[in-house]
Design a protein around this motif. Structure first.
Motif, mmCIF file in Angstrom:
data_model
loop_
_atom_site.group_PDB
_atom_site.id
_atom_site.type_symbol
_atom_site.label_atom_id
_atom_site.label_comp_id
_atom_site.label_asym_id
_atom_site.label_seq_id
_atom_site.Cartn_x
_atom_site.Cartn_y
_atom_site.Cartn_z
ATOM 1 N N LEU A 57 0.807 -1.297 0.007
ATOM 2 C CA LEU A 57 0.029 0.129 0.023
ATOM 3 C C LEU A 57 0.757 1.292 0.194
ATOM 4 O O LEU A 57 0.497 2.315 -1.009
ATOM 5 N N LEU A 58 1.898 1.427 0.579
ATOM 6 C CA LEU A 58 2.931 2.384 1.000
ATOM 7 C C LEU A 58 3.394 2.711 -0.190
ATOM 8 O O LEU A 58 3.507 3.861 -0.903
ATOM 9 N N ASP A 59 4.236 1.653 -0.952
ATOM 10 C CA ASP A 59 5.053 1.606 -2.328
ATOM 11 C C ASP A 59 4.205 2.175 -3.267
ATOM 12 O O ASP A 59 4.415 2.808 -4.336
ATOM 13 N N GLY A 60 2.891 1.478 -3.446
ATOM 14 C CA GLY A 60 2.019 1.778 -4.315
ATOM 15 C C GLY A 60 1.404 3.088 -4.448
ATOM 16 O O GLY A 60 1.325 3.838 -5.394
ATOM 17 N N TRP A 61 1.051 3.697 -3.102
ATOM 18 C CA TRP A 61 0.676 5.074 -3.123
ATOM 19 C C TRP A 61 1.900 6.096 -3.604
ATOM 20 O O TRP A 61 1.767 6.873 -4.117
ATOM 21 N N ALA A 62 3.284 5.791 -2.982
ATOM 22 C CA ALA A 62 4.349 6.489 -3.635
ATOM 23 C C ALA A 62 4.476 6.689 -5.004
ATOM 24 O O ALA A 62 4.896 7.517 -5.661
ATOM 25 N N TRP A 100 2.329 5.795 -7.174
ATOM 26 C CA TRP A 100 1.082 6.434 -8.017
ATOM 27 C C TRP A 100 1.396 8.214 -7.906
ATOM 28 O O TRP A 100 1.073 8.859 -8.862
ATOM 29 N N ARG A 101 1.775 8.779 -6.878
ATOM 30 C CA ARG A 101 2.021 10.095 -6.567
ATOM 31 C C ARG A 101 3.100 10.528 -7.298
ATOM 32 O O ARG A 101 3.493 11.589 -8.092
ATOM 33 N N LEU A 126 2.607 0.412 -11.080
ATOM 34 C CA LEU A 126 2.683 -0.392 -9.848
ATOM 35 C C LEU A 126 3.435 -1.586 -9.958
ATOM 36 O O LEU A 126 3.465 -2.614 -9.256
ATOM 37 N N SER A 162 11.944 5.821 5.950
ATOM 38 C CA SER A 162 11.576 7.139 5.852
ATOM 39 C C SER A 162 12.632 8.055 6.795
ATOM 40 O O SER A 162 12.473 9.158 6.549
#
Length: 341
Positions: A76-81, A83-84, A89, A141
């Motif tokens: 979820l975190l890597d996918g969100w990053a 996408w931004r 994906l 992070s």
């Protein structure tokens, strides 16, 4: 104390020291690459031993569900990053594929009552990916934060994993069967097969680590990151990948240590902290910098613990942990502290 008792104590100290040596090497590895003083190293020991004990009962250990949950969180975190950043994906999905596959395979294999070696391999497969996932969730992070901040995070991760260990395995301890039931007599000494496996496996892993750092491209990349993070990054070496690899290796070493020590002592959900702390003492003897020094320091810790248990068993832990004070004083006088910026 006669020579026979001294020999028995020395053998016990070397056996325990071999386990502490593995944990000391993992501590030095993680600190050298990421500057993280990895206090939760011992939790992998408990997770490895107790996951194996659950498999012995023919049940599915909750660590499998924990692995799948962390994999989903990282995806979820890597996918969100991604996408931004306007990327696809594909990379996050590929990174999550292996731990997800291991988790699903473990769900199927856990109730199958595998042979002892099969259960050990499955345990290693379950616990090892947790290292890289924990790095991604808790440390990545903050990779450029100070050592103090990273230490505070490590304390938080330790308490979180200890609490999860209690939820996963309960308060009762477990002891796994020995991998080798044989025993050998050498004069007044009796060598158990499990003790020989512990020492042999520790020596073999130390040699493999040496070959990894000296001969493999990934090992040289880790060494470069440990020597100069910025220089390694300028040369195209990913500090993020190096950190994940270091944590994954530390998780493997911790889980293996748990499998090796669990036939000789009862492991509880919080037993790993004390075991890992003794490995940390051995690493401090080497200044958290030298792999041979860490291994030697850990063996000395094992011998000190063994002989202290004979002379003053009630104070053996105090003696072991107090021994770190003169080492810290000597290193403080030898290498004056410089404020970190």
């Amino acid at each position: 104390m006669d020579l026979s008792i001294a020999g028995i104590l020395m053998l016990d100290g070397i056996t325990n020291g071999a386990i502490y040596a593995l944990l000391a090497l993992a501590t030095v590895l993680v600190f050298a690459v990421t500057r993280v003083i990895f206090i939760p190293q011992g939790e992998f020991v408990a997770f490895g031993a107790l996951t194996m004990a659950t498999l012995q009962l023919g049940k599915t250990p909750l660590t499998v569900h924990f692995l799948l949950a962390m994999t989903a969180a990282v995806l979820l975190l890597d996918g969100w990053a991604a996408w931004r950043a306007g990327q696809g994906l594909r990379k996050p999905l590929l990174a999550a594929a292996l731990p997800a596959l291991i988790g699903l395979l473990a769900l199927w294999l856990a109730p199958q009552q595998l042979p002892l070696i099969g259960q050990a391999l499955l345990t290693l497969a379950i616990v090892t990916p947790m290292g890289g996932l924990i790095y991604r969730l808790a440390y990545q992070s903050l990779a450029d934060a100070t050592v103090l901040v990273l230490l505070i995070v490590s304390v938080g991760v330790h308490f979180a994993l200890t609490g999860l260990g209690l939820a996963f395995f309960g308060a009762e301890g477990s002891r796994n069967p020995s991998f080798w039931e044989a025993s050998f007599n050498a004069g007044p000494l009796m060598l158990s097969g499990q003790s020989l496996i512990i020492v042999g496996a520790s020596i073999a892993l130390i040699v493999l680590l040496w070959l990894f750092f000296e001969r493999s491209l990934y090992g040289k990349a880790l060494r470069a990151t440990a020597v100069n993070r910025l220089g390694a990054r300028l040369m195209g070496i990913s500090s993020t990948g190096a950190g994940q690899l270091a944590f994954t290796m530390a998780a493997f070493i911790g889980a293996l240590s748990g499998l090796l020590i669990s036939p000789t002592t009862t492991i509880f959900y919080d037993s790993g902290f004390l075991i890992g702390l003794k490995g940390f003492v051995g690493a401090v003897f080497a200044g958290l910098a030298s792999y041979p020094g860490a291994a030697l320091g850990a063996v000395l810790v094992g011998l000190l613990e063994s002989f202290s248990s004979f002379w003053a068993s009630a104070f053996k832990e105090v003696i072991v942990f107090t021994s770190i004070l003169p080492v810290l004083l000597w290193r403080s006088l030898r290498d004056p502290h410089q404020e970190e910026h």
